[in-house]
Design an enzyme around this catalytic site. Structure first.
Site, mmCIF file in Angstrom:
data_model
loop_
_atom_site.group_PDB
_atom_site.id
_atom_site.type_symbol
_atom_site.label_atom_id
_atom_site.label_comp_id
_atom_site.label_asym_id
_atom_site.label_seq_id
_atom_site.Cartn_x
_atom_site.Cartn_y
_atom_site.Cartn_z
ATOM 1 N N GLY A 262 0.828 -1.203 0.000
ATOM 2 C CA GLY A 262 0.000 0.000 0.000
ATOM 3 C C GLY A 262 0.859 1.247 0.000
ATOM 4 O O GLY A 262 0.692 2.139 -0.828
ATOM 5 N N GLU A 299 1.172 5.993 7.400
ATOM 6 C CA GLU A 299 2.607 6.149 7.100
ATOM 7 C C GLU A 299 3.178 7.352 7.843
ATOM 8 O O GLU A 299 4.304 7.319 8.320
ATOM 9 C CB GLU A 299 2.862 6.269 5.598
HETATM 10 N N1 BES Z 1 5.712 -0.655 6.501
HETATM 11 C C1 BES Z 1 4.561 -0.953 5.723
HETATM 12 C C2 BES Z 1 4.868 -1.200 4.288
HETATM 13 C C3 BES Z 1 5.498 -2.514 3.975
HETATM 14 C C4 BES Z 1 4.856 -3.656 4.275
HETATM 15 C C5 BES Z 1 6.679 -2.614 3.350
HETATM 16 C C6 BES Z 1 5.437 -4.876 3.958
HETATM 17 C C7 BES Z 1 7.262 -3.816 3.056
HETATM 18 C C8 BES Z 1 6.636 -4.954 3.344
HETATM 19 C C9 BES Z 1 3.547 0.178 5.777
HETATM 20 O O1 BES Z 1 3.641 1.001 6.867
HETATM 21 C C10 BES Z 1 2.204 -0.464 5.809
HETATM 22 O O2 BES Z 1 1.877 -1.043 6.789
HETATM 23 N N2 BES Z 1 1.448 -0.358 4.743
HETATM 24 C C11 BES Z 1 0.195 -1.013 4.583
HETATM 25 C C12 BES Z 1 -0.947 -0.034 4.572
HETATM 26 C C13 BES Z 1 -1.325 0.415 5.931
HETATM 27 C C14 BES Z 1 -2.352 1.504 5.876
HETATM 28 C C15 BES Z 1 -1.836 -0.703 6.803
HETATM 29 C C16 BES Z 1 0.270 -1.731 3.269
HETATM 30 O O3 BES Z 1 1.172 -1.441 2.496
HETATM 31 O O4 BES Z 1 -0.579 -2.590 3.025
HETATM 32 ZN ZN ZN Z 2 2.732 0.249 8.597
#
Ligand code: BES
Ligand code: ZN
Length: 895
Positions: A262, A299
């Site tokens: 995301g 984020e």
């Molecule tokens: N840190 C994550 C992104 C991420 C996840 C990078 C897995 C690499 C591997 C980010 O903060 C996150 O949690 N993003 C979610 C959306 C959020 C609103 C729950 C995502 O990418 O699904």
């Molecule tokens: Zn996250």
């Protein structure tokens, strides 16, 4: 080759790094990376004399120690690591290596998206850029020099502050960035390419300015206002609610068309999947707006919970993710004011639909797992959503003030370090003076616990007794949990009999396996309202009679439980019908009358009415079904029952739905369509749009033509005309798309040509906007009636592409993971499709494949015919697929 990592094997890093200077000469086919890092032996480390760096797919050019070329006999490079033999206690290590961004289809590390350079380093992508101890507890201060052709890559971004930029005389230019905060390498980011920027300077709480920027392609920049407004609101909210301010002079967000996840919280330079940045009333639905707001919030909130204090190792992932999801949920809820329950309900729906099935299947794991093969597989609903529930329970147990005190304590004592879940809970203990050791079990025990409730009312003594028993989900090694249960007692008029707090609720802390408590001075037999606001992620087992549930659904002052009671009532009718041999109607008269009253009760907010009226989803139904270990899912039967319930509901209320539709429609057209302020657009009229489109959905589920003669129902053709008119005349994407979706998902086969005409129109209108075309694909792939031929046609469509994750998810993942009614077929064709697509995707993008691999994990919950079909495909997959991400999923599914 496949190594399993265990939580208890944690060892501190052998060396620490103070500073890293990175230099990039960006070229699609050969990017040169120079890294210069200052190492010193870690006094905390066990006596590992060598320095071992991670490095995957890197071409090593040269190594220097303290500016001396390192003799090849002093190091060794194999597969995924570089070992430097017995280096000094303190030294400067300089390495040059080459990578090939243009060949990177896995989208982890440095890659290209629409000719722009982007990075994605979490969890273990940095090792695909250069050699480093790629682990979150190695934190350093980064300086980054970017060099690239100026015409092709006019914008050069990295973390922190821009300290220098300029031109070379060969058409190239450079930019040098410095991030003053120490960070782990997974938070490193760079972006280079052609972007426009929408920006705003804000004043921080202490009076200092900060520059907020959203970068997107030129053709998309007009869709970035809502993201920018959401970011500003998030910054203000974190200060108001938790006293946390932005610590940077510059905060950038970049929209990427090709992105595995995301969004990503890289320090000062968030990189987002474009779908969570770009939205405007004519391109995005209300759900899209909500998703942008919450992902932007999420984020941003990581800047404190994740970046200033990060995770010691990836087993602690929920430390940053669970906490940050809790924070983003609260942010979005607070934006709704009195309507915050709407957000709570959406979140609990998500938890039930994704996390609880996960936790009752082969992938069940505690929010802090014990081992993994591939960390990418552990970015799960459990770590995120259940993790957020665990934080929410702490908030419920401690109260807002104490919780905030604990959070502040946690952030100040751990600032600039990599922490553990124990550190977090220990801060909460210090702030509250409470013993949370039993509470810690939530981190190590998996599964959804059950709480059995029985009640006894003593008329003579005016005492109401509650007998509680908690039952862990998995076996005997699980110990009793510390469970906050928010309870109320209602009299026949729906008046709260308890006055412990303003909501008339009492917080019960269930800690023993068996626990009884008494409520005194209860003068009439009350109705129990338990687990208000869903105060713990548990299943309540309580034998309500239908009348009690109806009373709660009509009168509970706790809006969450009011909604919950209505859902439980509907679910119980679905389940009863499922068990009968020949159910006639699914929903009884009493329930339909209740629904009618709600629909016509204009004193209830339209958005809340829409939630109360919406029946449990098919997925929620099958989840409830499998809570009984003796029940299996027969998709054909479950689907017929569910559909039967839907049509009882649609038909009994037909005239009311029609009236409601017209009312809400008038109201919506009167709502001034505020195109200037996207936040105002998103907030005003959302509820009424929801109700209008639910009404349209109900109207389109029309009766068999034989029933029509003796009913006063609107002719199906007129309803279809209504949908067509809404499609044509809507001044916003939400309503246009809802009209189309309802036609595709609900209208019966007689309307096929008219539905197809709308689909074609939609495609032609929006073919140049890939996010909207994703919706067009997704809509079709999630239609319960889609045939395999139609699925194959989507895959063969010229706009389908295996390299763009959003497109793949719209079509393949949507069908295999989110369309159970079409996917589970007795000819097994859905499963064959899965196997073909999975094999294909493994060669393109393992993370996207890993997610898809999970589509068959629940095979054991099905009736034998389906189970067999799934099992054979899983076994074939296991024989021919070697991608680590997928291997782990298949292993667990087959275990
Ligand atoms: N840190 C994550 C992104 C991420 C996840 C990078 C897995 C690499 C591997 C980010 O903060 C996150 O949690 N993003 C979610 C959306 C959020 C609103 C729950 C995502 O990418 O699904
Ligand atoms: Zn996250």
């Amino acid at each position: 080759m496949l190594t399993r990592t265990y939580r208890l094997d944690y060892q501190p890093p052998a060396f620490l790094v103070d500073r890293v200077d990175l230099g990039f000469d960006l070229e699609p086919d050969a990017t040169r990376v120079r890294s210069c890092a200052y190492y010193q032996r870690n006094p905390q480390a066990s006596s590992n004399v060598d320095l071992i760096l991670n490095g995957e797919g890197l071409q090593l050019n040269c190594i220097f120690i303290d500016d001396q070329v390192l003799n090849p006999k002093h190091y060794q490079q194999d597969g995924n690591s570089l070992r430097i033999f017995s280096p000094p206690d303190q030294f400067k290590l300089s390495i040059e290596n080459t990578i090939v961004p243009s060949a990177n289809t896995d989208l982890s590390g440095l890659y290209l998206s629409h000719h722009n350079f982007l990075t994605q380093c979490e969890a273990e992508g940095f090792r695909r850029i250069t050699f480093f101890q790629d682990r979150p507890d190695v934190m350093a201060e980064f300086t980054v020099m970017l060099r690239a052709d100026k015409k092709a890559y006019p914008v050069l971004l990295s973390n922190g502050n821009l300290i220098e930029c300029g031109d070379f005389d060969d058409g190239r230019h450079y930019a040098k960035w410095h991030d003053p905060f120490k960070k782990p390498c997974y938070l490193f980011a760079l972006v280079a390419g052609q972007f426009c920027c929408n920006e705003k300077t804000i004043t921080r709480a202490d009076g200092r300015p900060a520059l907020l920027q959203i970068y997107a392609q030129e053709s998309d920049i007009h869709k970035t206002d809502y993201a920018l407004q959401s970011l500003e609101r998030a910054i203000k909210w974190d200060y108001t609610r938790f006293g946390l301010d932005l610590d940077l002079e510059r905060f950038m967000i970049v929209a990427a068309s090709d992105f595995n996840m995301g969004a990503m919280e890289n320090k000062g330079l968030n990189i987002f999947n474009a779908r969570y940045v770009l939205c405007s009333s004519d391109s995005a639905t209300d759900d899209d707006f909500d998703a942008v707001e919450s992902v932007i919030g999420h984020e941003y909130f990581h800047n404190w919970t994740g970046n200033r204090v990060t995770c010691r190792d990836w087993f602690q992932l929920t430390l940053k993710e669970g906490l940050t999801v809790f924070r983003d949920q609260e942010f979005s809820a607070d934006q709704l004011g009195d309507g915050r329950v709407l957000k709570r309900i959406d979140d609990v729906k998500m938890l039930r639909q994704h996390q609880m099935p996960e936790d009752s299947g082969p992938m069940s794991h505690p929010i802090r797992p014990e081992s993994y093969l591939e960390i990418n597989n552990f970015y799960t609903a459990t770590i995120y959503e259940k993790g957020a529930e665990v934080i929410r329970m702490l908030h419920t147990l401690l109260g807002e003030a104490c919780f905030t005190k604990g959070l502040t304590h946690y952030l100040s004592v751990n600032d600039g370090t990599a922490a553990t879940c124990d550190d977090f809970v220990s801060s909460m203990e210090i702030a509250s003076g409470r013993d949370l050791q039993q509470f810690m079990r939530w981190y190590s025990q998996s599964g959804t616990p059950q709480v059995r409730v029985t009640t006894h009312y003593d008329h003579a003594r005016h005492i109401f007794r509650l007998d509680l028993q908690q039952m862990p989900a998995h076996g005997h090694d699980h110990k009793p949990l510390h469970i906050p249960l928010l309870c109320g007692l209602l009299d026949e008029q729906g008046v709260n009999l308890l006055s412990d707090n303003v909501e008339g609720s009492r917080l019960i802390e269930l800690r023993q396996e068996f626990q009884s408590l008494e409520f005194t001075q209860i003068t009439r037999a009350p109705t129990l309202s338990i687990l208000r606001n869903f105060s713990a992620p548990v299943h309540i087992i309580f034998d309500y009679d239908d009348e009690a549930l109806l009373r709660l659904a009509s009168q509970d002052s706790d809006d969450f439980n009011r909604w919950e009671a209505g859902q439980n009532l509907a679910l119980r009718y679905f389940l009863r019908a499922y068990q009968k041999t020949t159910p006639d109607s699914v929903l009884p008269e009493s329930y339909l009358t209740y629904q009618k009253n709600i629909l016509n009760d204009g004193s209830i907010d339209a958005g809340f009415r829409a939630l109360l009226l919406n029946l449990p989803s098919y997925e929620r139904f099958t989840e409830a079904l499998t809570q009984d270990p003796l029940q299996t899912i027969d998709p054909q039967r479950a689907s017929a029952i569910w559909q039967g319930g839907q049509s009882d509901w649609a038909q009994a209320l037909h005239t009311d739905w029609h009236k409601a539709y017209l009312e809400q429609n008038t109201q919506n057209t009167q709502n001034t369509h505020n195109t200037q302020n996207q936040t105002a657009y998103s907030l005003t009229g959302q509820g009424s749009r929801r109700l209008q489109n639910l009404a349209l959905h109900a109207l389109l589920i029309h009766p068999n033509s034989s029933d029509l003669s003796h009913s006063n129902q609107t002719h199906p053709n007129d309803i279809i005309a209504l949908a067509e008119r809404q499609y044509q005349l809507s001044n916003n994407m939400n309503d246009r798309f809802a009209a189309l979706r309802n036609m595709v998902h609900d209208a019966n086969a007689n309307a096929n040509t008219r539905t197809q005409a709308l689909l074609n129109d939609f495609y032609t209108r929006y073919q140049h906007d890939s996010l909207i075309i994703d919706k067009w694909f997704a809509l079709q792939a999630s239609a319960p009636t889609i045939s395999m031929d139609q699925m194959h046609a989507l895959i063969e469509h010229p706009d389908f592409s295996y390299t763009n994750p959003n497109r793949v998810r719209s079509v393949v993942h949507n069908f295999c993971l989110n369309n159970p009614r079409a996917f589970h077929r007795l000819d097994g064709a859905g499963y064959d499709f899965w196997l073909t697509q999975l094999t294909r995707l493994c060669r393109v993008n393992v993370q996207v494949a890993g997610r898809l691999a999970r589509a068959l994990e629940h095979w054991k919950k099905f009736t034998p015919a389906y189970r067999e079909l799934m099992l054979t495909r899983l076994q074939i997959a296991q024989q021919k697929i070697y991608a680590k991400d997928v291997v782990e999923i298949l292993q667990m599914a087959l275990y």
